[in-house]
Design a protein around this motif. Structure first.
Motif, PDB file in Angstrom:
ATOM      1  N   LEU B 238      -7.693   4.244  -3.411  1.00 27.24           N
ATOM      2  CA  LEU B 238      -7.107   3.909  -2.120  1.00 27.24           C
ATOM      3  C   LEU B 238      -6.248   2.673  -2.304  1.00 27.24           C
ATOM      4  O   LEU B 238      -6.740   1.606  -2.674  1.00 27.24           O
ATOM      5  CB  LEU B 238      -8.208   3.642  -1.082  1.00 27.24           C
ATOM      6  N   GLY B 239      -4.941   2.837  -2.101  1.00 28.01           N
ATOM      7  CA  GLY B 239      -4.041   1.702  -2.285  1.00 28.01           C
ATOM      8  C   GLY B 239      -2.761   1.921  -1.516  1.00 28.01           C
ATOM      9  O   GLY B 239      -2.632   2.908  -0.783  1.00 28.01           O
ATOM     10  N   THR B 240      -1.813   1.024  -1.680  1.00 25.69           N
ATOM     11  CA  THR B 240      -0.541   1.207  -0.998  1.00 25.69           C
ATOM     12  C   THR B 240       0.193   2.377  -1.658  1.00 25.69           C
ATOM     13  O   THR B 240      -0.115   2.779  -2.777  1.00 25.69           O
ATOM     14  CB  THR B 240       0.343  -0.045  -1.107  1.00 25.69           C
ATOM     15  N   THR B 241       1.173   2.913  -0.922  1.00 26.55           N
ATOM     16  CA  THR B 241       1.908   4.070  -1.417  1.00 26.55           C
ATOM     17  C   THR B 241       2.503   3.811  -2.791  1.00 26.55           C
ATOM     18  O   THR B 241       2.369   4.629  -3.701  1.00 26.55           O
ATOM     19  CB  THR B 241       3.013   4.427  -0.417  1.00 26.55           C
ATOM     20  N   ASP B 242       3.148   2.680  -2.951  1.00 27.43           N
ATOM     21  CA  ASP B 242       3.779   2.393  -4.235  1.00 27.43           C
ATOM     22  C   ASP B 242       2.755   2.309  -5.353  1.00 27.43           C
ATOM     23  O   ASP B 242       2.977   2.795  -6.456  1.00 27.43           O
ATOM     24  CB  ASP B 242       4.577   1.081  -4.156  1.00 27.43           C
ATOM     25  N   GLN B 243       1.619   1.685  -5.054  1.00 28.00           N
ATOM     26  CA  GLN B 243       0.567   1.575  -6.070  1.00 28.00           C
ATOM     27  C   GLN B 243       0.108   2.957  -6.538  1.00 28.00           C
ATOM     28  O   GLN B 243       0.043   3.236  -7.721  1.00 28.00           O
ATOM     29  CB  GLN B 243      -0.643   0.825  -5.498  1.00 28.00           C
ATOM     30  N   VAL B 244      -0.195   3.821  -5.565  1.00 26.74           N
ATOM     31  CA  VAL B 244      -0.782   5.116  -5.924  1.00 26.74           C
ATOM     32  C   VAL B 244       0.243   6.036  -6.568  1.00 26.74           C
ATOM     33  O   VAL B 244      -0.042   6.719  -7.557  1.00 26.74           O
ATOM     34  CB  VAL B 244      -1.407   5.777  -4.672  1.00 26.74           C
TER      35      VAL B 244
END
Lengths: 278, 323, 261
Positions: B238-244
């Motif tokens: 579970l992370g920010t869009t860019d992270q994932v």
């Protein structure tokens, strides 16, 4: 198998089948245990129910119990036969129309709709009254079946048209299966539960239709059915004489049978149609 | 204060033989107003079960095991389905389902079905005002109001139908919208139109917070602010869009990104990598990591040690060996 | 010129549904040809006529007018045609009858063969085909369609192709109902089929990214017409037609700005 188990868990189904098969058993086996005689005058006209004659006698002094048992058998036979004719004809035409499509489908739909708007009961009366001689039970059943098939044809057509668009039909075609094989293997299994339900409804309405035309005096002339008993009672002032035993018992019997069949049908719908499952 | 909170939610199905099958295990997240959370995962991973849990709608055989769901600080757990339908659905939490065909009644006009939505939640609605209100709302969300309201579902195209469903389910200005694969049954052009409409509704403040569920990770890149990847009933990342999307850390997320295809120069040479095997059967107890059977970087310890959420590179990852 | 090495060739192919005012042209005056061992993708949005074209190729729908040839000859013997051309459909669940086991239905596909193999050989070939799509035969023994997952069912359809070994495969959106991660494995099996059986594949999809990845040639369809055709690099990277550009634009690619908010 699983379906049957599910059905047996439905109280409505169990009640319906018990009642219905009860009446069938009575019609089949009661004549062996009870001396059925629908011709001999065994007592005075309109004798009330008593020890000797459990349900009294009719206007001729014939034992009502014998008449009822015989009539029950005839009514079930007519209903079954009429239901069979209507369901088989309707299913075949419905599947053919729904599966074939094109002008054949249009034609069958047209005929079906024509038959649907004509009041079938009137047709029933017209045909029966034009046959003055030789109205046997089987003929009556045939007439009822011939006027009732449209209903099942319409229902089956809609179902088979919707199954037709499923891909396994296309896959069966490219497997080289012929139309007959496709209908038998790919369409009929899906329709089976549905057709069975239609059959039950047609049987119920066949019994009712027979009772109706017999009641107005257009029933079979050579035998006794629940409808003809009512007709006799009506013609011979049973109501005026207060001889309730001459018409109430056959009425109750008809109601019970149709009621049981409807019960079976409704409970099956709940099991077969997943959408109605709770 | 978060507008929507899911706190260590466990859900299970009760089979006819009395066995409990855990479908959602230990899901925790919270959402601020204005946020869009994407949940990605393959079919059978518990996405749709989680949706029902988030609405507080428990229809047998689905049962809550433990945990809590709060909308605006108020718990929506432990209510009867009837209560949920009347007081939660549509007002607090609205749901946009996948198949618009199944969620619309084919025998009734769109306007009647939309009216039902209002009538079933509000008492004493004036009929004339009601239709005026519908017309205004459909104008606002950019539908061809006159044509659409008087039509039967079958007269509309799949895309318009889905947009109608979205319009109807958000009629009562819900605080929270859950979209369960709203575009999976549509082609790419229609998908874009539907997404555009959802964005339009967000811009117009008809609703502001949304959970968007899909199996297409690339789609979430454009829709979500944060992404949760779900596997076998658990959130694994579970992370920010860019992270994932651009820097996945959990092996499953990496595998999902590896299975992606796109029309770009050089893509033809890059083989998409399939994730072999199938998700575990949740009817049997699983020891260790649920992804172990399919994980390319599996270690012997993985099959023994249950994986817990930990923080890796600023996001939550359920893998002891992710870096 | 159509010859032995041309699999399909169409000239002014038109297919109309319905009569009179309500009629719609699903296929509108198409002329194209598909060569042997080629992978051609038909790409377009819903209602562009790509599925109708697939059904014409399978001889399940007769075109209204125009010429449609298989290996230079019109399709007369449909059993022969189905021995050569076989489909994989979009929705694997509707491809199997719920009343027979999957194994029985796989065996039913031997029906199209000229001479049915012996019972023992049939079982062996089914087993081999299942193994080819990575399914242990005992896993589906006695099972029905509704007991398997979507990905497994789609592989059953591919197993069917391994059994029949046709010359041409019509794949009608074989991956649109399955998850992204299963999609890659289905594509792998398609490529394996192509390699092992040296098949011609007509691949139908609405996702130009997918078409770009699998095909040798792409046809972009719109309202029954082919609006652009060419190699994947030409069509997907240097599109000329507006419909192609729109299709490309509509894919939610992670590297470009798809929708502005």
């Amino acid at each position: 198998m699983k379906l049957l188990l599910n059905l047996l868990k439905t109280p409505m189904f169990v009640i319906g089948t018990t009642i219905f098969f009860g009446t069938v058993l009575v019609a089949l086996f009661a004549p062996m245990m009870y001396h059925v005689d629908i011709i001999a005058r065994v007592g005075m006209p309109y004798m009330p129910p008593g020890k000797e004659h459990l349900l009294g006698t009719n206007h001729l002094g014939v034992d009502m119990m014998s008449l009822l048992i015989k009539g029950l058998g005839s009514s079930l036979y007519v209903g079954f036969l009429a239901g069979m004719i209507a369901t088989v004809t309707g299913t075949l035409l419905g599947i053919y129309g729904g599966f074939k499509g094109g002008w054949q489908d249009d034609f069958i739909t047209l005929i079906t709709n024509l038959f649907l708007v004509i009041p079938t009961f009137v047709v029933l009366i017209l045909i029966s009254s034009s046959l003055k001689e030789g109205r046997s039970l089987a003929l009556i059943a045939g007439i009822i079946g011939a006027t009732a098939w449209t209903w099942s044809a319409r229902a089956v057509r809609a179902q088979s048209a919707s199954i037709k668009s499923r891909d396994h039909i296309a896959l069966a075609r490219v497997n080289g299966e012929g139309t007959l094989k496709i209908v038998v293997k790919q369409i009929l299994p899906y329709l089976f539960s549905y057709v069975f339900m239609v059959f039950i409804m047609q049987t119920a309405s066949g019994i009712l239709s027979e009772a109706c035309i017999s009641m107005i005096g257009l029933g079979p002339y050579d035998t006794v059915s629940l409808g003809t008993i009512l007709n006799e009672a009506m013609r011979n002032e049973a109501l005026g004489d207060g001889a309730w035993w001459a018409f109430i018992p056959p009425m109750i019997l008809i109601t019970i049978i149709v009621f049981a069949l409807n019960f079976i049908n409704t409970s099956m719908e709940g099991v077969f149609n997943p959408r109605l499952r709770k | 204060m978060p507008i929507f909170e899911v706190d260590n939610l466990h859900l299970h199905y009760l089979t006819r033989f009395g066995a409990k099958i855990p479908a959602v295990a230990g899901v925790t997240f919270s959402m601020e107003k204005g946020e869009v959370l994407g949940i990605a995962g393959e079919s059978g991973c518990g996405k749709s079960t989680l949706v029902n849990g988030c609405m507080g709608l428990f229809i047998p055989p689905l049962w809550p095991t433990s945990g809590n769901v709060r909308v605006d600080g108020e718990s929506i757990m432990g209510r009867s389905p009837k209560d949920v339908r009347k007081n939660i659905l549509g007002r607090k939490v609205a749901m946009i389902p996948q198949g618009a065909f199944n969620s619309l009644n084919p025998t009734r006009k769109i306007k009647d079905q939309a009216a039902d939505m209002i009538v079933s939640h509000e008492s004493n609605v004036d009929k004339k005002a009601l239709y005026e209100r519908l017309r205004q709302r459909f104008d606002l969300i950019g539908m061809e109001t006159e044509k659409v309201l008087g039509a039967y579902p079958i007269q509309l195209t799949a895309g318009t139908r889905q947009r109608c469903v979205i319009g109807i389910s958000t009629l009562l200005d819900p605080k929270m919208v859950i979209a369960d694969e709203p575009t999976s049954a549509l082609d790419v052009t229609t998908q874009k139109a539907v997404i555009r409409m959802i964005f339009d509704l967000l811009d117009k403040q008809i609703f502001s917070t949304m959970i968007f569920i899909t199996h297409e990770l690339p789609l979430l890149r454009h829709v979500a602010n944060r992404i949760a990847v779900m596997y076998a009933g658990e959130f694994v990342e579970l992370g920010t869009t860019d992270q994932v999307i651009f820097d996945p850390r959990h092996p499953y997320t990496k595998a999902l990104m590896g299975a992606m295809l796109s029309a770009e120069p050089g893509q033809r040479q890059r083989k998409p990598v399939a994730i072999e095997g199938a998700p575990p059967n949740l009817a049997y107890p699983i020891s260790g990591c649920r992804f172990a059977e399919r994980c390319p970087q599996v270690r012997p310890e993985c099959r023994v040690n249950k994986q817990e959420i930990r923080i890796v590179a600023d996001r939550q990852v359920r893998c002891d060996y992710a870096e | 010129m159509p010859s032995e090495t041309t699999i399909f060739s169409a000239k002014n192919l038109t297919c109309v549904f319905g009569h009179g005012k309500k009629s719609t042209k699903a296929i509108d005056d198409l002329t194209f040809s598909i060569a042997d061992q080629e992978i051609v993708s038909l790409v377009g949005g819903s209602g562009c006529g790509k599925s109708v074209l697939a059904k014409i190729m399978l001889n399940l729908i007769k075109p209204t007018s125009g010429e449609f040839l298989y290996k230079g000859k019109p399709i007369i013997d449909q059993r022969f045609h189905w021995r050569e051309v076989q489909p994989v459909f979009q929705d694997p669940f509707s491809c199997f009858n719920f009343f027979f086991t999957i194994r029985d239905q796989l065996k039913a596909s031997f029906g199209i063969m000229k001479t049915k193999p012996s019972k023992k050989e049939m079982e062996e070939r089914v087993d081999q085909a299942l193994l080819a799509v990575n399914i242990v035969p005992s896993e589906i023994q006695g099972k029905y369609a509704f007991e398997l997952s979507g990905g497994q069912m789609q592989r059953m359809l591919l197993a069917r192709i391994f059994i029949l070994r046709p010359a041409v495969l019509i794949a009608d959106e074989p991956t649109s109902m399955v998850d992204a991660c299963v999609r890659a494995s289905i594509l792998d099996y398609l490529m394996k089929l192509k390699k092992e059986l040296s098949m011609t594949i007509v691949f139908i999809t609405h996702d130009i990214g997918l078409a770009y990845y699998v095909s040798d040639r792409i046809f972009i369809m719109h309202r029954g017409k082919i609006v652009e055709q060419g190699t994947p690099d030409d069509v997907a990277l240097k599109p000329k037609n507006e419909h192609t550009m729109k299709l490309l634009d509509d894919i939610p690619d992670i590297h470009k700005n798809w929708i502005s908010r």
